[in-house]
Every structure is written in C-alpha cells, then in structure tokens.
Design an enzyme around this catalytic site. Structure first.
Site, mmCIF file in Angstrom:
data_model
loop_
_atom_site.group_PDB
_atom_site.id
_atom_site.type_symbol
_atom_site.label_atom_id
_atom_site.label_comp_id
_atom_site.label_asym_id
_atom_site.label_seq_id
_atom_site.Cartn_x
_atom_site.Cartn_y
_atom_site.Cartn_z
ATOM 1 N N ARG A 16 -26.415 15.320 -68.203
ATOM 2 C CA ARG A 16 -25.218 15.251 -67.394
ATOM 3 C C ARG A 16 -25.544 15.487 -65.916
ATOM 4 N NH1 ARG A 16 -20.376 15.660 -70.354
ATOM 5 N NH2 ARG A 16 -20.657 15.980 -72.668
ATOM 6 N N CYS A 85 -24.559 -2.904 -74.458
ATOM 7 C CA CYS A 85 -25.829 -1.780 -74.555
ATOM 8 C C CYS A 85 -27.217 -2.335 -74.293
ATOM 9 C CB CYS A 85 -25.997 -1.319 -76.071
ATOM 10 S SG CYS A 85 -24.471 -0.187 -76.589
ATOM 11 N N CYS A 203 -23.733 10.211 -84.517
ATOM 12 C CA CYS A 203 -22.980 9.530 -83.317
ATOM 13 C C CYS A 203 -24.007 9.571 -82.257
ATOM 14 C CB CYS A 203 -21.740 9.613 -83.251
ATOM 15 S SG CYS A 203 -20.778 9.236 -84.803
ATOM 16 N N CYS A 204 -24.482 8.728 -81.363
ATOM 17 C CA CYS A 204 -25.168 9.046 -80.264
ATOM 18 C C CYS A 204 -24.296 9.591 -79.139
ATOM 19 C CB CYS A 204 -25.799 7.653 -79.585
ATOM 20 S SG CYS A 204 -24.787 6.638 -78.958
#
Lengths: 381, 137
Positions: A16, A85, A203-204
């Site tokens: 982040r 992606c 889940c990514c």
C-alpha cells in the site's frame, strides 16, 4: 530476426502506497530497471506502459508518456496498454515485437497500478455486461471452476488450500512480497468464505506496485553481457465457446502449445514457473494447462510438493498473486522480472538452483466463461 | 418496477407467466447457437438468424457468493452455469434464493423473472433467475 534479451529489471515491493500516485510508482521502477541495465534514458527507443485501472479510478489516460518523461525518456514511440490482468505481459509482448521487427534496439516496459483506494469495489467485466448484471464478480467465476473441478476430478478443499500455503511460504523468502507471514492449511480453510469453496486466503489481495524491464536486441545484449533471452512470447484470446469447459482451460493449453513450439521445448524442460494464481483453483488449472501434470491431477501435484521450492518444477517462487499481491498493471511485468532474476541467479533466498529455463504465464478478463487474454513468455539462458 | 434492466432486455424476454426465454441467435460457425445473441454469423458475416430458446436445463456448476453483493442482490447469492436442453448452450445465471441451498450438478432448473436487486440506474428491477423444477409452482 534478432533475439530479444533482458538487460535490466526491477520490482517495487507490492503493498500500500497511500501517498504515491501511479506515475511516481512507475517512474521509480523504470529508473531502477534502467540503472540495472547500465543503459541511459537516451538509449531507449521504444516505451510501453501497462495500467488497467487508472482510467476508471482516477480518470487518467495516456500515463505512459508521463511515467517515461519522469525518467528522461521522451521523443520516442510510447504505447499505453490496458489488457486486464495481462496488461503488463502484453506490454512485454509488444516490446518484444518491436525489437524483433527492428523498430528499436532498446525498449523500456513499465507496469504500474494503484488499487488500494476506497472507490475500487469488486472487480468485474464491466457494468454493461449481461453476466455482471447477473452477479458475476471475479471470485465467482473462479469459484465455479473450482466447483466443477471438484465435481469432475474429486479435487478436495485441502488441495486448493495447499496452493495458498505454498505461495505464502515462498513469499516469506521474497522481500518484495506483500504478505510474508506463513499460513497453515487450517487457517486458509477457516478464513471467511468469499465464494464457495474459495475462502479469503484463496483470493489474491489488491495492491499498489510497479515493475519494469529493459529489453534489448541481440547486438546490444552482446555489448552489455546480457545472457537471458526471450525464447517465446505468445498473446492470445479465449475462443468463447457456447459451452465453456470450466474444469479444463483450453486457452492455457493452446497458448502453452504455441509457446513451447516457439521455444523448441516442453513442460519437462522448465526449471521455474510464474503463473496467474489470482485464486487457488487458477494455479491448479494452470499446472494442467501448461502440461506440468495431466488434466485433473493439479490437486495431487501441489499436495505432493512438486510445485514448491525444492520440488520438481517450482511454481510462483515470488509468492504469486496470492501473496506477493496483484497490482493489476504491474503483475505481468513482475512475473517476467521474477523469472529473469532466477535465470540470472539473483533471486536471493528463493533462488531455484541452476535455473536456465523459466516460464511466465498470465491471463486476464472474463468473457463467456473464458479468459479475454492469455500470455506466455518463456525465458532461457 | 418496469421490468428487466436495459442491459438485460436484449438478452431475455419475459413471458406473461413470468417464465423467461433466451434471445439467442444462430450465429456461430457451423450454425451453432450463441447467447447472448450476436448480430452477425461468425462464418458468413451475414445477419444472424434470431432464435428464441426455452430456458430449461441442468446445473453444470454453481457457487454461493458470500462477499458483499453488487446491485442490491441478496447476500449471500448463488450463481452458476446451466446446460440448456437440446441447444449446446451453457449459460451463466442467478439462482433463485429458495433453490440455492439444494443445488447440485445435474439439477433440473428453469428460468423465471423475479424482482431482485437494482439496475445500473439504482432502480428496483426484474432479473431472470433459475429455479429448481421441483420448486416450480
């Protein structure tokens, strides 16, 4: 036709970056890759920038010119690529095409994304798509594959969860990964359910991040002493059959076949693989699609340790999308960086010993139960 | 509530009894049906032949989505693919909440219109949902 080589590479740790924008993330990775190559901005003759979401999230467009100008690259052709992606890997593919065609001898490829913002929401195929209006969010499309794989082949939830455990263990050795703390099978299975049978840890995660590559012609590679070359680069779409086969991914098999033919090798020759493990079931399907194991045996393949570091063909030593993170536009570039660094012996604690051939696989977008885009890039020394 | 959202109106037709038919087309190579309808035949580039298909079939795969639902759909909600009888079509769809708990591959289902969630404009709307044939009134 010249053979494309990797002259420089860099990945900004995924995570982040609330105080940074897409341009600054991309420019930092670009600067680091150029420095790694030993080339100057003025040497770059072709630029490609990959980003999937800045238009939707920030109203931005043609950011590639901004990113490259930040590192002193201007007055040359610059392309901006959005291909879901596979945006990053499509950018790599385009740069290879330009160098092979003689349009440039040095290409700079940058992928960057900033996703950790409140307005992101759930990713889907677009608000005008029929399937989106009926509730098809991305986790559901992979959960439907998982359910069918379990129905047809007897794949167990524990085998799906084993992918998440493995990739988290790999990420623990990768300082650029987002999530590095190990997880257990029990923790993965007990995590909140997202879409049956996929829990949150299958889940990514979304992420901010950037990656960059400097690709060069054979002539420039000789001068620089660059030894990792692109043996194959394939970009294709799904076929959008009227009855999609969810437990077998024909697009993977077809793309892999083309790539192996280009490279003159087969799955048994691979020493390391990065694949698009957006969800645990995806990695199992990619084992099978890439020919690492027969159809239906992906669960046993990961459970037996073949895909782990130290196994027969380590898959996602970076931690994969599941643990390294998935800043969409950066992912496809970062996968190629990861393979290149293994082949250069520069992958640190996660190095696959003696790796000389590696494959980066990516796919993106949903249409009619298939992927909109699939790329495979094979590198070798 | 006026009916289906505009994005769905070109793909489905709601009958008076609330059953829903698929607006397909003979648009694939070798005359295969396509859904949603395509305007042109993939082999000849001639205008495709419109075909309406009764939406009755068997569940191919299904999942229950527990994440926060889009479009005001209930949480959780069930979706999946259904093999439509005699057509070669495998179509994606929502499942009726009352049918969701007992879904399994091979389960017989039919498509009906129900008031479910909102459209892109935020207004309440009808959506086509598959329900178990045993649940049919």
């Amino acid at each position: 036709m010249t053979i494309v080589h990797i002259a420089g590479s860099a990945v900004l740790p995924f995570g982040r970056y609330p105080a940074r924008d897409v341009v600054s993330l991309g420019a930092e990775a670009a600067r680091a890759a150029l420095a790694d190559s030993g080339l100057r901005p003025a040497d770059v003759g072709f630029g490609v920038f990959a980003n999937a979401l800045a238009g939707r999230l920030f109203g931005a467009s043609t950011l590639g010119q901004n990113v490259l100008a930040e590192v002193g690259v201007a007055g040359i052709p610059v392309l901006n690529v959005e291909n879901a992606c596979t945006s990053g890997s499509t950018a790599v593919h385009l740069a290879c095409t330009a160098i092979r065609a003689g349009e440039a001898e040095v290409a700079l490829v940058v992928g960057a994304e900033k996703m950790c913002v409140p307005q992101l929401g759930l990713i889907n195929s677009g608000e005008t798509e029929v399937d989106t209006l009926l509730g098809l969010v991305t986790p559901a499309s992979f959960a439907l594959r998982a359910q069918r794989h379990m129905h047809e082949f007897g794949t167990r939830p524990e085998q799906l969860a084993a992918v998440a455990v493995k990739n988290r263990a790999h990420a623990g050795r990768n300082p650029a990964a987002m999530f590095r703390q190990p997880v257990t099978l029990e923790e993965v299975l007990a995590a909140p359910m997202i879409a049956t049978p996929l829990t949150r840890l299958q889940c990514c995660p979304i992420a901010d991040g950037a990656a960059a590559l400097v690709l060069v012609s054979e002539r420039v590679a000789r001068r620089l002493g660059a030894t990792v070359r692109v043996a194959a680069s394939v970009l294709t779409t799904g076929t959008y059959e009227t009855a999609p086969e969810l437990a077998r991914w024909e697009t993977d098999r077809r793309a892999a076949g083309l790539a192996y033919e280009q490279a003159g090798l087969g799955p048994g020759d691979l020493h390391v693989v990065e694949c698009h493990d957006a969800f645990t079931i995806a990695e199992l399907l990619h084992y099978e699609g890439l020919g690492l194991c027969p159809p239906g045996e992906g669960g046993a393949y990961v459970e037996g340790g073949a895909a782990a570091l130290g196994g027969r063909t380590p898959v996602n030593p970076s931690g994969g999308l599941l643990s390294r993170g998935h800043p969409v536009g950066a992912t496809g570039v970062a996968q190629v960086v990861e393979i290149a660094q293994h082949l250069q012996g520069r992958a640190g604690e996660r190095q696959v010993p003696g790796a000389r051939v590696g494959l980066a696989h990516c796919m993106g977008g949903d249409k009619d139960g298939d992927t909109k885009s699939c790329t495979i890039i094979i590198l070798r020394t | 509530m006026t009916g289906l959202p505009p994005e769905l109106a070109g793909a489905y037709r709601v009958l008076d009894d609330r059953h829903v038919v698929l607006l397909a087309a003979r648009a694939g190579a070798d005359g295969a049906l396509t859904f949603p309808r395509r305007a042109w035949n993939a082999a000849t580039l001639a205008p495709a032949e419109p075909v309406e298909v009764a939406a009755v079939g068997r569940v191919y795969s299904h999942t229950t989505v527990c994440a926060k639902a889009p479009y005001g759909l209930p949480t959780p909600y069930a979706v999946g693919y259904v093999d439509i009888d005699g057509t070669g079509l495998r179509v994606f769809g929502l499942f009726d909440q009352d049918s969701a708990a007992a879904l399994a591959p091979g389960q017989r289902v039919e498509l009906v219109a129900r008031p479910v969630g909102v459209g892109n404009d935020g207004a309440a709307c009808l959506r086509p949902v598959f329900r178990r044939l045993e649940d049919a009134a």
